[in-house]
Write an enzyme that holds these catalytic residues in place. Sequence first.
Site, mmCIF file in Angstrom:
data_model
loop_
_atom_site.group_PDB
_atom_site.id
_atom_site.type_symbol
_atom_site.label_atom_id
_atom_site.label_comp_id
_atom_site.label_asym_id
_atom_site.label_seq_id
_atom_site.Cartn_x
_atom_site.Cartn_y
_atom_site.Cartn_z
ATOM 1 N N PHE A 1 0.811 -1.227 0.000
ATOM 2 C CA PHE A 1 0.000 0.000 0.000
ATOM 3 C C PHE A 1 0.838 1.268 0.000
ATOM 4 O O PHE A 1 0.350 2.335 -0.362
ATOM 5 C CB PHE A 1 -0.916 0.008 1.241
ATOM 6 C CG PHE A 1 -0.211 0.476 2.488
ATOM 7 C CD1 PHE A 1 -0.164 1.812 2.823
ATOM 8 C CD2 PHE A 1 0.449 -0.426 3.323
ATOM 9 C CE1 PHE A 1 0.507 2.259 3.947
ATOM 10 C CE2 PHE A 1 1.123 0.005 4.442
ATOM 11 C CZ PHE A 1 1.152 1.357 4.759
ATOM 12 N N CYS B 1 9.837 1.463 3.320
ATOM 13 C CA CYS B 1 10.771 0.375 3.625
ATOM 14 C C CYS B 1 12.164 0.942 3.865
ATOM 15 O O CYS B 1 13.031 0.248 4.381
ATOM 16 C CB CYS B 1 10.790 -0.653 2.501
ATOM 17 S SG CYS B 1 11.546 -0.038 0.996
ATOM 18 N N GLU C 1 9.741 -3.763 12.860
ATOM 19 C CA GLU C 1 9.311 -2.714 11.938
ATOM 20 C C GLU C 1 8.011 -2.101 12.468
ATOM 21 O O GLU C 1 7.012 -2.803 12.617
ATOM 22 C CB GLU C 1 9.072 -3.299 10.537
ATOM 23 C CG GLU C 1 8.668 -2.240 9.531
ATOM 24 C CD GLU C 1 8.559 -2.776 8.104
ATOM 25 O OE1 GLU C 1 7.997 -3.876 7.922
ATOM 26 O OE2 GLU C 1 9.036 -2.090 7.182
HETATM 27 P P1 NAD Z 1 1.563 -6.596 3.080
HETATM 28 O O1 NAD Z 1 2.543 -7.691 3.144
HETATM 29 O O2 NAD Z 1 0.473 -6.558 4.086
HETATM 30 O O3 NAD Z 1 0.829 -6.598 1.647
HETATM 31 C C1 NAD Z 1 1.569 -6.614 0.450
HETATM 32 C C2 NAD Z 1 0.810 -7.403 -0.596
HETATM 33 O O4 NAD Z 1 0.748 -8.775 -0.196
HETATM 34 C C3 NAD Z 1 -0.626 -6.929 -0.772
HETATM 35 O O5 NAD Z 1 -0.951 -6.940 -2.140
HETATM 36 C C4 NAD Z 1 -1.436 -7.955 0.012
HETATM 37 O O6 NAD Z 1 -2.724 -8.151 -0.509
HETATM 38 C C5 NAD Z 1 -0.592 -9.224 -0.125
HETATM 39 N N1 NAD Z 1 -0.694 -10.097 1.044
HETATM 40 C C6 NAD Z 1 -0.647 -9.722 2.348
HETATM 41 N N2 NAD Z 1 -0.758 -10.791 3.151
HETATM 42 C C7 NAD Z 1 -0.854 -11.875 2.349
HETATM 43 C C8 NAD Z 1 -0.996 -13.284 2.587
HETATM 44 N N3 NAD Z 1 -1.062 -13.778 3.816
HETATM 45 N N4 NAD Z 1 -1.085 -14.098 1.539
HETATM 46 C C9 NAD Z 1 -1.034 -13.612 0.276
HETATM 47 N N5 NAD Z 1 -0.905 -12.290 -0.013
HETATM 48 C C10 NAD Z 1 -0.820 -11.435 1.007
HETATM 49 O O7 NAD Z 1 2.397 -5.232 3.082
HETATM 50 P P2 NAD Z 1 1.821 -3.751 3.205
HETATM 51 O O8 NAD Z 1 1.380 -3.512 4.606
HETATM 52 O O9 NAD Z 1 0.897 -3.466 2.088
HETATM 53 O O10 NAD Z 1 3.161 -2.911 2.910
HETATM 54 C C11 NAD Z 1 4.076 -2.562 3.906
HETATM 55 C C12 NAD Z 1 5.242 -3.528 3.937
HETATM 56 O O11 NAD Z 1 5.891 -3.543 2.666
HETATM 57 C C13 NAD Z 1 6.315 -3.099 4.940
HETATM 58 O O12 NAD Z 1 6.770 -4.232 5.615
HETATM 59 C C14 NAD Z 1 7.398 -2.505 4.062
HETATM 60 O O13 NAD Z 1 8.693 -2.543 4.626
HETATM 61 C C15 NAD Z 1 7.289 -3.375 2.848
HETATM 62 N N6 NAD Z 1 7.890 -2.743 1.674
HETATM 63 C C16 NAD Z 1 9.082 -3.230 1.242
HETATM 64 C C17 NAD Z 1 9.715 -2.638 0.160
HETATM 65 C C18 NAD Z 1 11.061 -3.150 -0.302
HETATM 66 O O14 NAD Z 1 11.501 -2.763 -1.377
HETATM 67 N N7 NAD Z 1 11.732 -3.997 0.461
HETATM 68 C C19 NAD Z 1 9.107 -1.565 -0.503
HETATM 69 C C20 NAD Z 1 7.877 -1.112 -0.048
HETATM 70 C C21 NAD Z 1 7.274 -1.715 1.053
#
Ligand code: NAD
Length: 498
Positions: A167, A299, A398
């Site tokens: 998101f 991130c 985090e």
């Molecule tokens: P999230 O893991 O909750 O969701 C990310 C995606 O995964 C979404 O599309 C969601 O629908 C899907 N998802 C979530 N749980 C799932 C499951 N159990 N099974 C299958 N799909 C699932 O992450 P968020 O809250 O949207 O984003 C924040 C996180 O993203 C933070 O931890 C941040 O550090 C990370 N992030 C990392 C980078 C990087 O380059 N390393 C960049 C941006 C964000």
Amino acid sequence: MSDQAAPVLPHIIAGKAVHSAKCTFRLNTNPGTGDPIASVPMDDVGMAEKAVQAAAAAYPAWSKTPVGDRIQHLFKYKVLLEAHVDELAEIIVQEHGKTTAEAVGSVRRGIDCIEHACGAPILMMGRTLPRIAVSSSFCRTQDDGGVGIDSSVDRLPLGVCVGITPFNFPMMVPLWMWPMAVASGNTFVLKPSERDPSSTIRAIELAHEAGFPEGVLNLVHGGPDVVNHLIKHDDVRAVSFVGSTKAGEYIYSTGCAHAKRVQCMCGAKNFSIIMPDANKEAAIDGVFGSAFGNTGQRCLAGSVVIAVGDAAGWLIPGLVVKAKAVGVGRGCDKNTNMGPLQDQAAKDRVLGYIEAGVSAGADLLLDGRECSMPNAGCFVGPTIFDNTTSNMSIVSEEIFGPVLSIMRAPDLDAAVAEVNKSEYGNMSVMFTDSGHAAHRFETTVNAGMIGINVGVPAPMAAFPFSGWKKSFYGDLHTNGEDGVRFFTKSRVTVRRWI
Ligand code: NAD
């Protein structure tokens, strides 16, 4: 059933907006006001199947389209996006909560990725080595006097690729993936975050205005059921994921178990080290921007700062003064420097960490629960803890919110040792005037991205981007050279002309 208070968002499959008739919907609200914004279909697995089928049907013709023709759509797309920066930023401000400046910046960073992908004809080029052997050494059964054997390697598309995105950068992160994937000849199914997908939808609509053929680029909404369908699907070749470590670990292991190529850019806990000889203004600005930019929802957020030696004496007062002056409010308000957290669950999580920091005995120098901010919405102000230690959850986990933890260290080696205790390794930065200290930091710190005298070593489209340890699962990172390699496979040809 959907909530009638908010419009139901469409999927985009084979170039057309399509709606789910019957499934569970999630109601998204404006995090700055609490007003309903959109209903997002969450578990329409049938739509995920249609999206993969559309991508699979488009693949044969698209992969045979010359790369120079494929990128013409990206050139047009870049121009279209430039003309829609403000519109896209406005959607992000309303749905995500970023300030207008942050939202515009995120769209611009996404455009950088399109520009990079326009270089696909060069980026995809193979290599040739003529006369790598002579036939007598290559084929020992004959000796024709040494007819040359040439060898070359080409890079070819994989097939249907899937992107699953978070998101926090709803417009930019998908652009880390699909422009390079489709420029390389793949077709794509994007599953954006269910929390704020409206700007992502608009961006995919604009891609179709730019002329991408039906089925090359598809978007399907959903949660875990939809993701599971995509990452286990027989017709899917590769999965690029960005999000939390918990989801990334699951997607990596499940995708790999189903024989997909998978890269997972995951969660983070990032440390900044401030040496006593650092430029004071640059260090305070850098730490402040890194910790509180995007309301800490990055991130690359530097959410722990380690003051080395007597740096604490000027760093801490400087940070507190700056953080107290922050205007916390709605992203669209001109006086706002920091917007809300993206939803109520995020706010509750951040408040829980503030409680945990107090209970663990850290000194709360600035309490974000008490700053001046709007009543409605998901606001928490900048929060600063001092005298924190690595066994506190505010240092080890985090938080993904505007909470900065300050640690002290007697020297650089002790500071780096604290950084290296973290189970994450996304990024680490240091501020110093000493080339010797910078070199020691670069060569001893365990992080995939490091910065010297910059608060955030931001992703550059031309360079690979991602971390180490629990911040990344896979082999090839996103963007840059790694991005091209991730979305292509190599083929070696050996030629002999007799
Ligand atoms: P999230 O893991 O909750 O969701 C990310 C995606 O995964 C979404 O599309 C969601 O629908 C899907 N998802 C979530 N749980 C799932 C499951 N159990 N099974 C299958 N799909 C699932 O992450 P968020 O809250 O949207 O984003 C924040 C996180 O993203 C933070 O931890 C941040 O550090 C990370 N992030 C990392 C980078 C990087 O380059 N390393 C960049 C941006 C964000």
